[in-house]
Design a protein around this motif. Structure first.
Motif, PDB file in Angstrom:
ATOM      1  N   SER A   1       0.821  -1.224   0.000  1.00  0.00           N
ATOM      2  CA  SER A   1       0.000   0.000   0.000  1.00  0.00           C
ATOM      3  C   SER A   1       0.847   1.262   0.000  1.00  0.00           C
ATOM      4  CB  SER A   1      -0.936  -0.008   1.209  1.00  0.00           C
ATOM      5  OG  SER A   1      -0.197  -0.125   2.412  1.00  0.00           O
ATOM      6  N   GLU A   2       2.014   1.210   0.630  1.00  0.00           N
ATOM      7  CA  GLU A   2       2.843   2.409   0.721  1.00  0.00           C
ATOM      8  C   GLU A   2       3.450   2.803  -0.613  1.00  0.00           C
ATOM      9  OE1 GLU A   2       5.444  -1.152   1.697  1.00  0.00           O
ATOM     10  OE2 GLU A   2       3.424  -0.445   2.146  1.00  0.00           O
ATOM     11  N   GLU A   3       3.438   1.900  -1.598  1.00  0.00           N
ATOM     12  CA  GLU A   3       4.022   2.202  -2.896  1.00  0.00           C
ATOM     13  C   GLU A   3       3.010   2.755  -3.892  1.00  0.00           C
ATOM     14  OE1 GLU A   3       6.662  -0.687  -4.600  1.00  0.00           O
ATOM     15  OE2 GLU A   3       7.095  -1.592  -2.660  1.00  0.00           O
ATOM     16  N   GLY A   4       1.749   2.690  -3.562  1.00  0.00           N
ATOM     17  CA  GLY A   4       0.724   3.210  -4.468  1.00  0.00           C
ATOM     18  C   GLY A   4       0.660   2.489  -5.795  1.00  0.00           C
ATOM     19  N   LEU A   5       0.884   1.185  -5.795  1.00  0.00           N
ATOM     20  CA  LEU A   5       0.925   0.413  -7.034  1.00  0.00           C
ATOM     21  C   LEU A   5      -0.476   0.038  -7.486  1.00  0.00           C
ATOM     22  CD1 LEU A   5       3.871  -1.957  -6.087  1.00  0.00           C
ATOM     23  CD2 LEU A   5       3.962   0.192  -7.360  1.00  0.00           C
ATOM     24  N   PRO A   6      -0.677  -0.081  -8.793  1.00  0.00           N
ATOM     25  CA  PRO A   6      -2.008  -0.428  -9.303  1.00  0.00           C
ATOM     26  C   PRO A   6      -2.265  -1.930  -9.266  1.00  0.00           C
ATOM     27  CG  PRO A   6      -0.516  -0.120 -11.132  1.00  0.00           C
ATOM     28  CD  PRO A   6       0.277   0.193  -9.891  1.00  0.00           C
ATOM     29  N   VAL A   7      -3.530  -2.285  -9.127  1.00  0.00           N
ATOM     30  CA  VAL A   7      -3.973  -3.664  -9.304  1.00  0.00           C
ATOM     31  C   VAL A   7      -4.435  -3.797 -10.749  1.00  0.00           C
ATOM     32  CG1 VAL A   7      -5.667  -5.414  -8.617  1.00  0.00           C
ATOM     33  CG2 VAL A   7      -4.626  -3.917  -6.893  1.00  0.00           C
ATOM     34  N   PRO A   8      -4.023  -4.833 -11.478  1.00  0.00           N
ATOM     35  CA  PRO A   8      -4.390  -4.947 -12.905  1.00  0.00           C
ATOM     36  C   PRO A   8      -5.897  -4.983 -13.123  1.00  0.00           C
ATOM     37  CG  PRO A   8      -2.661  -6.505 -12.332  1.00  0.00           C
ATOM     38  CD  PRO A   8      -3.145  -5.927 -11.043  1.00  0.00           C
ATOM     39  N   ASP A   9      -6.329  -4.312 -14.188  1.00  0.00           N
ATOM     40  CA  ASP A   9      -7.732  -4.331 -14.600  1.00  0.00           C
ATOM     41  C   ASP A   9      -8.007  -5.473 -15.568  1.00  0.00           C
ATOM     42  OD1 ASP A   9      -8.414  -1.799 -13.274  1.00  0.00           O
ATOM     43  OD2 ASP A   9      -7.135  -0.891 -14.801  1.00  0.00           O
ATOM     44  N   LEU A  10      -7.014  -5.816 -16.390  1.00  0.00           N
ATOM     45  CA  LEU A  10      -7.141  -6.893 -17.370  1.00  0.00           C
ATOM     46  C   LEU A  10      -5.916  -7.796 -17.281  1.00  0.00           C
ATOM     47  CD1 LEU A  10      -8.372  -5.029 -20.615  1.00  0.00           C
ATOM     48  CD2 LEU A  10      -9.750  -6.389 -19.029  1.00  0.00           C
ATOM     49  N   LEU A  11      -6.132  -9.076 -17.581  1.00  0.00           N
ATOM     50  CA  LEU A  11      -5.043 -10.046 -17.552  1.00  0.00           C
ATOM     51  C   LEU A  11      -4.925 -10.728 -18.908  1.00  0.00           C
ATOM     52  CD1 LEU A  11      -5.796 -11.807 -14.133  1.00  0.00           C
ATOM     53  CD2 LEU A  11      -4.261  -9.871 -14.548  1.00  0.00           C
ATOM     54  N   PHE A  12      -3.695 -10.804 -19.428  1.00  0.00           N
ATOM     55  CA  PHE A  12      -3.411 -11.462 -20.695  1.00  0.00           C
ATOM     56  C   PHE A  12      -2.298 -12.476 -20.472  1.00  0.00           C
ATOM     57  CE2 PHE A  12      -5.220  -7.397 -21.660  1.00  0.00           C
ATOM     58  CZ  PHE A  12      -6.049  -7.620 -22.744  1.00  0.00           C
ATOM     59  N   SER A  13      -2.351 -13.570 -21.219  1.00  0.00           N
ATOM     60  CA  SER A  13      -1.333 -14.606 -21.077  1.00  0.00           C
ATOM     61  C   SER A  13      -0.980 -15.206 -22.420  1.00  0.00           C
ATOM     62  CB  SER A  13      -1.832 -15.719 -20.142  1.00  0.00           C
ATOM     63  OG  SER A  13      -0.915 -16.802 -20.100  1.00  0.00           O
ATOM     64  N   SER A  14       0.294 -15.562 -22.562  1.00  0.00           N
ATOM     65  CA  SER A  14       0.676 -16.450 -23.650  1.00  0.00           C
ATOM     66  C   SER A  14      -0.164 -17.719 -23.545  1.00  0.00           C
ATOM     67  CB  SER A  14       2.168 -16.787 -23.520  1.00  0.00           C
ATOM     68  OG  SER A  14       2.496 -17.965 -24.217  1.00  0.00           O
ATOM     69  N   PRO A  15      -0.533 -18.335 -24.664  1.00  0.00           N
ATOM     70  CA  PRO A  15      -1.397 -19.515 -24.606  1.00  0.00           C
ATOM     71  C   PRO A  15      -0.687 -20.818 -24.262  1.00  0.00           C
ATOM     72  CG  PRO A  15      -0.927 -18.961 -26.884  1.00  0.00           C
ATOM     73  CD  PRO A  15      -0.305 -17.881 -26.049  1.00  0.00           C
ATOM     74  N   PHE A  16       0.615 -20.763 -23.945  1.00  0.00           N
ATOM     75  CA  PHE A  16       1.309 -21.983 -23.547  1.00  0.00           C
ATOM     76  C   PHE A  16       0.855 -22.400 -22.150  1.00  0.00           C
ATOM     77  CE2 PHE A  16       3.760 -20.925 -27.188  1.00  0.00           C
ATOM     78  CZ  PHE A  16       4.378 -22.089 -27.606  1.00  0.00           C
TER      79      PHE A  16
END
Length: 342
Positions: A27-42
């Motif tokens: 929380s102290e770093e103010g980092l974002p939580v991803p809204d979308l997730l993408f992956s290689s299909p392997f």
């Protein structure tokens, strides 16, 4: 599928640690939580990403544009494997995969030189960013789960620094933040982005108008190749054992002539069209801002209504340098997270 082993038990533990970090950043770093997730299909990459998808309750989208890197195949040894799409893989990952999403870019099953890998990732970044803006206008941050070579090539494309020393250890994360327009050379005022969804039947003139405006807006959007700052480079402090199996392009095995060693294909007979599709997927042209061709094949076009998976893409006769996929890449999955601050 050949050359797609599952994660070891330790890899599954790392996937859990990675998911906890992405879902609950300090929380102290103010980092974002991803809204979308993408992956290689392997398979091993989906295994890694699926833990985060379950924790965040976000569907996982499979993107061939960030798939594993393979070198050019040796003659008469077949082609490199290509995973299926969500509808084929959902039996292994039920209720996680987005079956509607289709890939932006496809890698060649005949293999790529290092420069062709970079060209693929440059093309992907240029088109993918514009596509996300158009199809998901409220999204701020996306996470991409990929492989060591593609993670490094993506980082070089995002920053525009082909000499950048990017680390890619198992389950590490690199983070890229979009530069503001004021920090870009020749920056222009952004105009509202036209939504990239298809129009209703009977509105061809409106669709054409939107397509033209989309291209114009994309050309002004400072989000493509070279428009991102690298905030983290292979972060691993959230892993219990820290960084492991670090890999970089300096680890490529070369032959006596200085070329990357070529590799064997899957050993199966090759029929015309088995290497298709390659390059920019049909329908993605509206998001392209540069006159960019993914070598060794030109970006593809399809007749209206033609299915992406069955589209025949146009080929060039450009020869490609003999290259190789290092064995060290075969069981690795890493991640890159990109954030857009408009």
């Amino acid at each position: 599928m050949s050359r797609d082993p599952p994660l070891a038990a330790h890899g599954l533990d790392q996937a859990q640690e990675l998911a906890e970090f992405l879902a609950n950043p300090p929380s102290e770093e103010g980092l974002p939580v991803p809204d979308l997730l993408f992956s290689s299909p392997f398979f091993r990459c989906i295994q890694t990403a699926s833990v985060t998808a379950q924790k965040l309750q976000i569907p996982l989208k499979l993107e061939h544009g960030v798939q594993e890197w393979y070198s050019q195949v040796l003659p008469d040894t077949g082609l490199h494997p290509r995973p299926g799409h969500a509808e084929q893989l959902k039996q292994f990952f039920p209720d996680i995969l987005d079956e509607q999403y289709r890939s932006t870019v496809y890698a060649s099953r005949s293999g790529e030189s290092v420069s062709e890998l970079q060209a693929r990732c440059d093309l992907f970044v240029d088109v993918f960013v514009n596509r996300i803006e158009a199809e998901y206008p409220n999204v701020k941050t996306v996470a991409i789960f990929a492989h060591a070579a593609s993670v490094i090539a993506l980082g070089r494309a995002l920053t525009g620094d082909k000499a950048m020393e990017i680390r890619a250890g198992c389950a590490t994360t690199s983070f890229y933040r979009r530069k503001s327009p004021s920090r870009l050379d020749n920056a222009t005022q952004l105009e509202p982005m036209t939504n990239g969804t298809a129009s209703a039947p009977g509105s061809a003139s409106l669709e054409q108008k939107n397509t033209e405006q989309q291209k114009a807006n994309n050309a002004k959007s400072p989000g493509g190749v070279g428009c991102w700052d690298c905030i983290w480079n292979g972060r691993a402090d959230y892993l219990a054992l820290g960084e492991e199996r670090n890999w970089g392009f300096q680890d490529i095995i070369l032959n006596a002539e200085g070329h990357v060693i070529s590799d064997r294909g899957d050993g199966r007979p090759v029929k015309p069209g088995d290497d298709q599709p390659i390059g920019l997927a049909p329908g993605m042209e509206i998001y392209l801002t540069r006159d960019d061709i993914y070598s060794p094949l030109k970006r593809g076009t399809a007749v209206p209504g033609q299915n992406v998976e069955r589209a025949v893409l146009s080929m060039t006769a450009e020869p490609s340098q003999q290259t190789s996929r290092p064995p060290a890449l075969q069981r690795k999955a890493s991640g890159a997270m990109i954030e857009s601050r408009m």
